[in-house]
Design a protein around this motif. Structure first.
Motif, mmCIF file in Angstrom:
data_model
loop_
_atom_site.group_PDB
_atom_site.id
_atom_site.type_symbol
_atom_site.label_atom_id
_atom_site.label_comp_id
_atom_site.label_asym_id
_atom_site.label_seq_id
_atom_site.Cartn_x
_atom_site.Cartn_y
_atom_site.Cartn_z
ATOM 1 N N TYR A 263 65.423 12.084 16.957
ATOM 2 C CA TYR A 263 66.666 12.851 16.945
ATOM 3 C C TYR A 263 67.360 12.770 18.305
ATOM 4 O O TYR A 263 68.580 12.570 18.384
ATOM 5 N N ILE A 264 66.584 12.890 19.380
ATOM 6 C CA ILE A 264 67.164 12.795 20.734
ATOM 7 C C ILE A 264 67.664 11.384 20.997
ATOM 8 O O ILE A 264 68.698 11.184 21.642
ATOM 9 N N LEU A 265 66.956 10.380 20.482
ATOM 10 C CA LEU A 265 67.424 8.999 20.619
ATOM 11 C C LEU A 265 68.813 8.852 20.016
ATOM 12 O O LEU A 265 69.695 8.207 20.584
ATOM 13 N N LEU A 266 69.037 9.469 18.850
ATOM 14 C CA LEU A 266 70.347 9.400 18.214
ATOM 15 C C LEU A 266 71.370 10.268 18.935
ATOM 16 O O LEU A 266 72.534 9.898 19.056
ATOM 17 N N GLU A 267 70.939 11.418 19.427
ATOM 18 C CA GLU A 267 71.880 12.341 20.047
ATOM 19 C C GLU A 267 72.308 11.868 21.439
ATOM 20 O O GLU A 267 73.498 11.814 21.756
ATOM 21 N N TYR A 268 71.342 11.501 22.264
ATOM 22 C CA TYR A 268 71.628 11.138 23.655
ATOM 23 C C TYR A 268 71.673 9.631 23.901
ATOM 24 O O TYR A 268 72.111 9.191 24.958
ATOM 25 N N GLY A 269 71.146 8.847 22.956
ATOM 26 C CA GLY A 269 71.029 7.409 23.202
ATOM 27 C C GLY A 269 69.893 7.075 24.150
ATOM 28 O O GLY A 269 69.795 5.947 24.633
ATOM 29 N N GLN A 270 69.006 8.033 24.410
ATOM 30 C CA GLN A 270 67.881 7.854 25.317
ATOM 31 C C GLN A 270 66.591 7.763 24.508
ATOM 32 O O GLN A 270 66.170 8.728 23.893
ATOM 33 N N PRO A 271 65.945 6.604 24.481
ATOM 34 C CA PRO A 271 64.666 6.504 23.776
ATOM 35 C C PRO A 271 63.590 7.356 24.466
ATOM 36 O O PRO A 271 63.511 7.406 25.701
ATOM 37 N N LEU A 272 62.779 8.020 23.657
ATOM 38 C CA LEU A 272 61.641 8.798 24.147
ATOM 39 C C LEU A 272 60.401 8.331 23.429
ATOM 40 O O LEU A 272 60.470 7.715 22.366
ATOM 41 N N HIS A 273 59.240 8.652 23.989
ATOM 42 C CA HIS A 273 57.998 8.381 23.274
ATOM 43 C C HIS A 273 57.026 9.529 23.502
ATOM 44 O O HIS A 273 56.897 10.036 24.621
ATOM 45 N N ALA A 274 56.380 9.938 22.409
ATOM 46 C CA ALA A 274 55.410 11.036 22.473
ATOM 47 C C ALA A 274 53.995 10.476 22.321
ATOM 48 O O ALA A 274 53.702 9.800 21.335
ATOM 49 N N PHE A 275 53.138 10.739 23.313
ATOM 50 C CA PHE A 275 51.728 10.359 23.263
ATOM 51 C C PHE A 275 50.888 11.573 22.879
ATOM 52 O O PHE A 275 51.210 12.714 23.251
ATOM 53 N N ASP A 276 49.809 11.327 22.157
ATOM 54 C CA ASP A 276 48.792 12.366 21.963
ATOM 55 C C ASP A 276 47.982 12.443 23.258
ATOM 56 O O ASP A 276 47.219 11.532 23.582
ATOM 57 N N TYR A 277 48.162 13.517 23.987
ATOM 58 C CA TYR A 277 47.537 13.633 25.313
ATOM 59 C C TYR A 277 46.020 13.512 25.235
ATOM 60 O O TYR A 277 45.385 12.882 26.089
ATOM 61 N N GLU A 278 45.431 14.110 24.192
ATOM 62 C CA GLU A 278 43.964 14.093 24.075
ATOM 63 C C GLU A 278 43.434 12.690 23.814
ATOM 64 O O GLU A 278 42.297 12.375 24.155
ATOM 65 N N GLN A 279 44.254 11.848 23.160
ATOM 66 C CA GLN A 279 43.827 10.481 22.851
ATOM 67 C C GLN A 279 44.180 9.486 23.949
ATOM 68 O O GLN A 279 43.835 8.308 23.851
#
Length: 804
Positions: A263-279
């Protein structure tokens, strides 16, 4: 870029501007809107229903009988075949009388003896592509969250009453690969303010720096990397409004955390990535260039081998993501994730492009990095995503952002005068109008007399020079408002060049002769690149080929035409006549552009004539193909300079191929494809020709002359000459024409005999000779005298004897 009209309204007031009107205004300002789509157009009668009871159909194993509350009093009975339907669900119901996409009307009916008063719908049945539906609902019906109101409009809840504008963006307008970018553009066009999202969220007393550290080894490829930590997230579905916005933009929903990054990629044009911190496997992030041959399994479960110029995100030991392209499966957010490490970064465009191209992996993120993102949104986007994760995933945002920042970005500053703007555009725009345009664009403007000093925001990386500013003024002033001026000076009437006229004549003649024009690839494989070539040279390989099958420039058009014939034959289209005028490419040196020659090629197979009523069938043969090009040369006025002689061409039948000669120089060939080549391509008897057209087009054509209709009779003499089999008929014809003198007007061959009554090694060729003088009637003595010269010449030069 797919732009939701309803979503866009959150940033810009669109009151009084319909979606189609907005599309027209955007197109007129320089960004083409390729279409406006409303998936619910023509759809009606779809509401939210509550499944009160769900039981097996008594007469069908795969059907269920449901009692559904539609908010209209008594529940209705609906028979449903979806495997995931169940009691207590809130679902989309097309009532009796409803209309679904494709003008599919819902009627009351009986299914296996049970009454059904409507249909419980899947997303696909409502017009949403199955590839975009959440995976759990891709095959069955869609289930709404429990808080939706029974009887409400299901189309509105699914955002299907929205209209989606498809923007055809050019590479320089990457700023509009985001909703905010489109909002700025729309605001400038309409003269409206842009309302930015409010970013405000609570922060934990714990610090992100206690959980993670960041080290960047490849600072040129990654000058800015930020990491935030969000604890105690609860993975689940994202809000329905967010899911529907993602689907409208062509992105499939997954879960609340992943959906927020998209959603933020579409809204801001800024790609993000979410990592599973525990993994993640460590408490550090190290950004570096990959080791040659290093491997990573990406989110699509594909193992990928990396190159030394690929940028990777690692946990200090192994890659956990291909930077800017795709994350790794070893740190994927799953239903068990409780702590998220959120990445927001600025990566070098060329580095991302290299990795994306090498792996054939083009993602929404890589597309934006390749074209350039706004460096000043890297932090804003991360904060906005953290805010949404706290709100919709119950997360706890740790204090602070861990980052490595060596990025220095200054907004471009460009000065231009009013006089230059008006001289370029031919306008008389005032200083105030120009200032208002830059104000609407939200550019910084300083005016000193008639000079504008413009500070360009970093979101508009395409504005760097004065001409860019002039373009901005022109498109917002309105291209339709630019004055129309006629050129001054003497005008030269347009017309076709001599070669253009001859090219059109060629096409017109061939199509009149029954051939269809083909347009084939100029790119081919190494094996086919040199087949049937008129001139043999080393083939030219592309530096960046699309595939091995299209990696070399062709030296001949014939192989591509044979591919077309083979394709048609395989589909029972067996009588084919094709031609193509196109370029072939001949190598000069490694450091120079190739020579480009214009060739004409044709391929004919099957029946040339087929008259079932008369019972007449004429298959294609050598003389059909030769006759077509003879007629073409006649049309182009070069037939008197054309001769044919037997030739051996690789890939062609050794006994049915002739070289085409113009003024003593070979320019092409005509003949049958070699039987082995025909077999390899699964072709029947096929005839082809290929001609270098430059000598033909350049050949001088004498002025057209008319001859009076003869007033005096002609005298015809037929002769049958016995010659050696190796003697060509064309050579004998040429001897006759040269010896006949001015009285001999025409020579034609009408018979060839090589039967049992002919002595071994010999053949008989019959010619018809026409003698005439336009000024008087010839006497027998004059004809005999000329005819005897002919007989003496063929005996002396070709060893020919009159057949008794």
């Amino acid at each position: 870029m797919l732009v939701s009209y309803k979503w866009l309204q959150e940033y810009v007031d669109l009151t009084g501007v319909e979606a189609h009107d907005l599309a027209e205004k955007i197109t007129r300002s320089g960004i083409e809107v390729e279409g406006v789509e409303q998936k619910s157009k023509g759809v009606s009668g779809v509401v939210v229903g509550h499944v009160l009871e769900c039981e097996r159909h008594p007469n069908a194993d795969k059907l269920n009988v449901c009692q559904v509350d539609l908010g209209e009093g008594e529940p209705v009975q609906i028979v449903c075949g979806a495997p995931n339907v169940g009691k207590g669900q809130k679902v989309a119901v097309a009532k009796a009388g409803a209309v679904l996409p494709g003008n599919f009307k819902i009627k009351r009916s009986k299914l296996r003896g049970e009454e059904s008063n409507g249909m419980i719908c899947s997303l696909k049945e409502l017009g949403i592509d199955g590839k975009l539906a959440p995976k759990e609902y891709a095959e069955g019906i869609f289930v709404f969250p429990n808080d939706v109101e029974v009887g409400s409009d299901a189309l509105a809840l699914l955002n299907l009453d929205d209209e989606v504008l498809e923007l055809g963006l050019t590479p320089n307008r990457s700023d509009c690969l985001s909703m905010l970018g489109v909002a700025y553009e729309t605001g400038a066009i309409l003269g409206k303010e842009v309302k930015l999202p409010s970013v405000n969220h609570e922060r934990s007393s714990e610090k992100a720096s206690d959980y993670i550290s960041v080290k960047v080894e490849a600072k040129e490829a990654n000058p800015l990397y930020t990491a935030k930590v969000i604890k105690n997230v609860k993975i689940g579905p994202s809000p329905l409004w967010m899911q529907t916005r993602l689907m409208s933009a062509g992105i499939r929903p997954h879960n609340n955390v992943v959906d927020i990054t998209n959603y933020i990629l579409l809204e801001y044009g800024q790609p993000l990535h979410a990592f599973d911190y525990e993994q993640l496997g460590s408490k550090e992030i190290v950004v570096r260039l990959a080791h040659e041959g290093e491997k990573i399994v990406t989110l699509d479960d594909a193992e990928r081998t990396l190159k030394a110029n690929h940028l990777v995100i690692t946990n200090g030991k192994e890659p956990v993501a291909m930077a800017g392209v795709m994350g790794g499966a070893n740190s994927e957010v799953t239903s068990d994730t409780t702590t998220v490490l959120l990445e927001s970064a600025y990566f070098d465009a060329q580095t991302i492009r290299n990795a994306s191209k090498d792996h054939g992996l083009r993602s929404e993120a890589s597309a934006r990095y390749e074209k350039g993102i706004d460096p000043n949104r890297v932090h804003e986007a991360a904060e906005r995503a953290a805010q949404l994760m706290a709100k919709y995933a119950g997360g706890e945002v740790l204090d602070g952002t861990v980052e490595v920042n060596s990025l220095t970005v200054e907004p471009a500053v460009v000065s231009i005068t009013l006089e230059k703007i008006n001289s370029f555009l031919g306008t008389f725009i005032t200083k105030q109008e120009v200032k208002e345009i830059f104000d609407r664009l939200q550019f910084g403007v300083e005016v000193d007399n008639d000079t504008f000093t413009i500070t360009v925001p970093t979101r508009r990386g395409d504005i760097t020079i004065q001409e860019d500013l002039i373009e901005e003024v022109a498109r917002l002033y309105g291209y339709d408002n630019l004055p129309i001026t006629l050129p001054t000076g003497a005008a030269t009437p347009g017309g076709l060049s001599d070669i253009q006229r001859k090219r059109r004549t060629t096409k017109r003649f061939l199509e009149g002769a029954g051939l269809n024009q083909a347009v084939t690839y100029s790119l081919t494989s190494l094996e086919k690149s040199s087949q049937f070539a008129l001139e043999k040279r080393d083939p030219i390989r592309l530096a960046m080929p699309m595939s091995e099958e299209r990696s070399y420039l062709r030296l001949s058009i014939v192989p591509q035409l044979l591919e077309v014939v083979s394709y048609n034959n395989a589909r029972k289209n067996e009588s084919i006549a094709l031609y193509e005028i196109g370029s072939v490419f001949l190598k000069t040196t490694d450091n120079e552009q190739p020579e480009e020659h214009e060739h004409l090629a044709g391929a004919i197979t099957g029946l040339w004539l087929n008259h079932p009523w008369q019972g007449e069938k004429k298959p294609v043969d050598f003389y059909v193909a030769k006759g077509v090009i003879e007629g073409l040369f006649e049309e182009l006025g070069v037939s008197d300079s054309i001769t044919y002689q037997a030739a051996a061409v690789e890939g062609m039948h050794p006994g049915r191929t002739a070289e085409i000669v113009l003024d003593g120089k070979g320019i092409g060939y005509v003949g049958q494809v070699h039987p082995q080549v025909q077999k390899d391509l699964d072709l029947k008897e096929t005839y082809v020709f290929e001609i270098n057209m430059k000598p033909v087009f350049d050949h001088p054509v004498p002025a057209l002359q008319y001859n009076a209709i003869p007033r005096f009779p002609a005298i015809t003499r037929d002769i049958a000459l016995v010659v050696d089999r190796k003697v060509n008929a064309g050579e004998v014809k040429e001897i006759i024409e040269n010896a006949g003198g001015k009285l001999l007007k025409n020579v034609s061959i009408f018979d060839l005999y090589e039967g049992e009554h002919m002595e071994p090694g010999k053949k008989s060729i019959a010619f018809s000779l026409t003698y005439m003088d336009p000024e008087r009637t010839l006497t027998d003595e004059e004809v005999v005298k000329a005819h005897n010269k002919v007989l003496a010449a063929v005996k002396d030069k070709a060893g020919a004897e009159l057949r008794g």
